[in-house]
Design an enzyme around this catalytic site. Structure first.
Site, PDB file in Angstrom:
ATOM      1  CB  THR A 184      -0.898   0.039   1.251  1.00 39.01           C
ATOM      2  OG1 THR A 184      -0.038   0.043   2.395  1.00 39.01           O
ATOM      3  CG2 THR A 184      -1.815  -1.163   1.319  1.00 39.01           C
ATOM      4  CD  GLU A 328      -5.360  -2.224   1.465  1.00 36.66           C
ATOM      5  OE1 GLU A 328      -5.622  -1.643   0.380  1.00 36.66           O
ATOM      6  OE2 GLU A 328      -4.874  -1.639   2.452  1.00 36.66           O
ATOM      7  CE  LYS A 436     -14.652  12.084  12.467  1.00 35.91           C
ATOM      8  NZ  LYS A 436     -13.274  11.662  12.220  1.00 35.91           N
ATOM      9  CD1 TRP A 441     -18.771  13.293  11.200  1.00 41.52           C
ATOM     10  CD2 TRP A 441     -18.636  11.497   9.870  1.00 41.52           C
ATOM     11  NE1 TRP A 441     -18.328  12.249  11.957  1.00 41.52           N
ATOM     12  CE2 TRP A 441     -18.230  11.130  11.169  1.00 41.52           C
ATOM     13  CE3 TRP A 441     -18.625  10.524   8.878  1.00 41.52           C
ATOM     14  CZ2 TRP A 441     -17.826   9.835  11.490  1.00 41.52           C
ATOM     15  CZ3 TRP A 441     -18.233   9.252   9.199  1.00 41.52           C
ATOM     16  CH2 TRP A 441     -17.820   8.909  10.492  1.00 41.52           C
TER      17      TRP A 441
HETATM   18  P1  AMP Z   1      -4.930   2.470  -3.336  1.00 41.58           P
HETATM   19  O1  AMP Z   1      -4.816   1.278  -2.503  1.00 41.58           O
HETATM   20  O2  AMP Z   1      -3.679   3.286  -3.390  1.00 41.58           O
HETATM   21  O3  AMP Z   1      -5.440   2.144  -4.690  1.00 41.58           O
HETATM   22  O4  AMP Z   1      -5.989   3.436  -2.639  1.00 41.58           O
HETATM   23  C1  AMP Z   1      -7.282   3.024  -2.360  1.00 41.58           C
HETATM   24  C2  AMP Z   1      -8.087   4.176  -1.862  1.00 41.58           C
HETATM   25  O5  AMP Z   1      -8.236   5.169  -2.882  1.00 41.58           O
HETATM   26  C3  AMP Z   1      -9.507   3.840  -1.493  1.00 41.58           C
HETATM   27  O6  AMP Z   1      -9.603   3.242  -0.219  1.00 41.58           O
HETATM   28  C4  AMP Z   1     -10.179   5.197  -1.551  1.00 41.58           C
HETATM   29  O7  AMP Z   1      -9.931   5.959  -0.398  1.00 41.58           O
HETATM   30  C5  AMP Z   1      -9.486   5.850  -2.717  1.00 41.58           C
HETATM   31  N1  AMP Z   1     -10.317   5.699  -3.901  1.00 41.58           N
HETATM   32  C6  AMP Z   1     -10.212   4.787  -4.879  1.00 41.58           C
HETATM   33  N2  AMP Z   1     -11.173   4.968  -5.813  1.00 41.58           N
HETATM   34  C7  AMP Z   1     -11.919   6.019  -5.414  1.00 41.58           C
HETATM   35  C8  AMP Z   1     -13.084   6.692  -5.921  1.00 41.58           C
HETATM   36  N3  AMP Z   1     -13.658   6.347  -7.061  1.00 41.58           N
HETATM   37  N4  AMP Z   1     -13.570   7.732  -5.193  1.00 41.58           N
HETATM   38  C9  AMP Z   1     -12.995   8.125  -4.043  1.00 41.58           C
HETATM   39  N5  AMP Z   1     -11.909   7.534  -3.518  1.00 41.58           N
HETATM   40  C10 AMP Z   1     -11.385   6.489  -4.185  1.00 41.58           C
END
Ligand code: AMP
Length: 538
Positions: A184, A328, A436, A441
């Site tokens: 990650t 994940e 918040k 929220w």
């Molecule tokens: P990553 O593991 O780097 O791909 O990041 C995943 C995270 O990116 C998710 O848990 C979200 O917080 C954010 N994310 C992915 N797709 C979207 C989306 N369409 N809208 C808002 N946040 C997103």
């Protein structure tokens, strides 16, 4: 009673074999690190994948060994996907933008046995080499003429594979064997390792090939802007081979002009990337007056897709489609694919739906819960922590010290969302980014999307800053467009009719650029540091 069907393992090698049998003439094109365009077919790639599998085996790479790669999207890394996984080893795609310390950390944590790298990253490899604990050999993804001098005995990829035969007896093994790993991006705490199994990738690939996902098919061309180190380029190297789609790899050149040129010259129909790259590309065509001649659709994920981007691309006849997922989740969670009956509606009627992250893929279960873990209704209004489960969703982080899942077996995404009765999920925020204020929220994404509608705003991010009475209030941070000079007051006035009063930002600050993280997303942690102790107007 058990079913009486064959029990054949779901291995990524089967995707490769399928492509070779059925799509051998399909092209794979790369803008190489060395410069020129490289072009070959699926049949050609198969020979080289076999050569690599033979060379790796001859070198002693065994099942379960970790093979690290720090590279751009190119045909050579594509070959590694299938060869490394195919022999039962694990391809660890390292994100070069993590910086030397994190890169060294993840390579040591994963215990990579070998490290392959594009020549661009030779200085990074030279810098982290003294810290490497397990790497036995290094390989530059190039030919002898372009091999870097980094002061160690670096093997050259082209010479290495040249020794291998062009056919290979692919082994069969348990489908739950790991095929790849990815860390990650580490925006919350240190990077955590996610270990994908063959089974998870294969099942997800079937889902990715569905019309309700990206929906591309034989004869189409796809250019993944999303890097191969960001959750396997969102599975596209597997999906394209499953459905016979031409792949166009952009290599190191990801600026608007280079991307546009490749999309156009290779007649690309589909692309995929995070909002910041879509924004750069849009700004390039707007600036130069160019037109997209072939691009029809783009998958935009990794962060929220804004109304400004949807409308911007629509002006060029391109449908930007939102997807949501995570490292994940291999990464596919939802895709916002809308039927023609909705897409044909006037823009103002369909936009609210297009701004949602979409509906879950088959086998992906989603639920939202409150802070006490109580399941909340899917009414499109109530928001809560988004939890998921499914066959390509993480069961445990690599070397996890505490359980990754909830007691009842769900993965808590850290996102806050609503789910409507038709199944459309909308991310309202990351749990840690929600503002918040006075017991309520406020979604930072809503404010950002509204700000991006202002013609003078190139990019925007919102963070909560502490407030003596309201606990937190929103601060809007804006990058102006080159040709505009809006004032803070003008932007605040612009937002008033577009947002609930509670979400009106208390202040607007201007910056030259927003800090971007390792996968091209805005780093709010950096903004919080920069604006720590910020004094809001009384
Ligand atoms: P990553 O593991 O780097 O791909 O990041 C995943 C995270 O990116 C998710 O848990 C979200 O917080 C954010 N994310 C992915 N797709 C979207 C989306 N369409 N809208 C808002 N946040 C997103």
């Amino acid at each position: 009673m058990r079913g009486l069907m064959m029990d054949r393992p779901l291995l990524t090698t089967e995707i490769l074999k399928h492509a070779v049998r059925n799509f051998r003439h399909t092209e794979i094109v790369t803008r190489t690190v060395e410069g020129p365009i490289h072009r070959y077919t699926v049949a050609d790639s198969y020979k080289r994948i076999c050569q690599l599998a033979n060379a790796l085996t001859a070198m002693g790479v065994k099942r379960g060994d970790r093979v690290g790669v720090i590279g751009w999207n190119t045909y050579r890394q594509f070959e590694m996907y299938y060869a490394v996984g195919g022999i039962g080893a694990v391809l660890h795609t390292v994100n070069p933008r993590l910086g030397p310390d994190n890169a060294a950390f993840v390579i040591n944590h994963a215990e990579d046995d070998y490290l392959f790298f594009d020549t661009t990253f030779a200085p990074l490899v030279a810098a982290i080499r003294p810290q490497m604990k397990t790497v036995k050999a290094y390989f530059a993804l190039t030919d002898r003429a372009h091999a870097p001098d980094i002061g160690v005995d670096v093997h050259v990829y082209e010479n290495f594979i040249a020794e291998g035969a062009e056919s290979f007896e692919w082994p069969e093994f348990d489908e739950n064997t790991a095929v790849a790993m990815c860390y990650t991006s580490g925006t919350t705490g240190g990077p955590k390792g996610v270990l994908y199994s063959h089974r998870a990738i294969v099942i997800q690939t079937f889902a990715c090939g569905l019309p309700i996902a990206i929906g591309c098919k034989e004869g189409d061309a796809l250019l993944p802007i999303v890097p191969m180190f960001h959750v396997n380029a969102w599975n596209t190297p597997y999906t394209c081979m499953m459905v016979g789609v031409k792949q166009v790899f952009p290599g190191p050149k990801l600026d608007g002009e280079s991307l546009f040129e490749l999309l156009d010259s290779e007649k690309v129909d589909y692309s995929a990337g995070v909002p910041t790259v879509w924004l750069n590309l849009l700004q390039y065509v707007e600036r130069t007056g160019k037109e997209f001649r072939y691009l029809k659709k783009g998958l935009c994920g990794g962060a929220a897709l804004s109304e400004a981007l949807i409308k911007g691309y629509e002006r060029y006849g391109v449908e930007l489609q939102q997807g949501w997922g995570m490292t994940e989740m291999s990464p596919l969670g939802t895709v916002n694919s809308l039927p023609k009956s909705i897409l044909d509606k006037p823009q103002n009627e369909r936009l609210p739906l297009q701004l949602k992250a979409g509906r879950a893929m088959p086998f992906v279960d989603m639920r939202i819960v409150d802070d006490a873990g109580e399941v909340l209704p899917h009414d499109g209004v109530t928001d809560g922590r988004l939890q998921v489960r499914g066959p390509w969703i993480i069961g445990s982080y690599y070397k996890a010290e505490k359980p990754t899942l909830t007691i009842d077996g769900w993965f808590d995404t850290g996102d806050v969302a609503t789910i409507d009765p038709d199944g459309f999920m909308q991310i309202t925020d990351r749990a840690k980014d929600v503002i918040k204020t006075g017991g309520e929220w406020v979604s930072s994404i809503d404010i950002e999307n509204a700000a991006l509608m202002h013609p003078g705003v190139a990019n925007a991010a919102v963070i909560g800053v502490s407030h003596p009475k309201w606990q937190e209030r929103p601060l809007l941070i804006v990058v102006k467009r080159d040709d505009a000079d809006p004032s803070a007051e003008e932007i605040k006035e612009f937002l008033k009719p577009r947002l609930d009063k509670i979400a009106w930002p208390d202040a607007v600050e201007f910056v030259d650029e927003l800090p971007l993280g390792a996968t091209g997303k805005v780093l709010k942690t950096e903004l919080r540091k920069k604006f720590k102790g910020y004094a809001l107007p009384a």
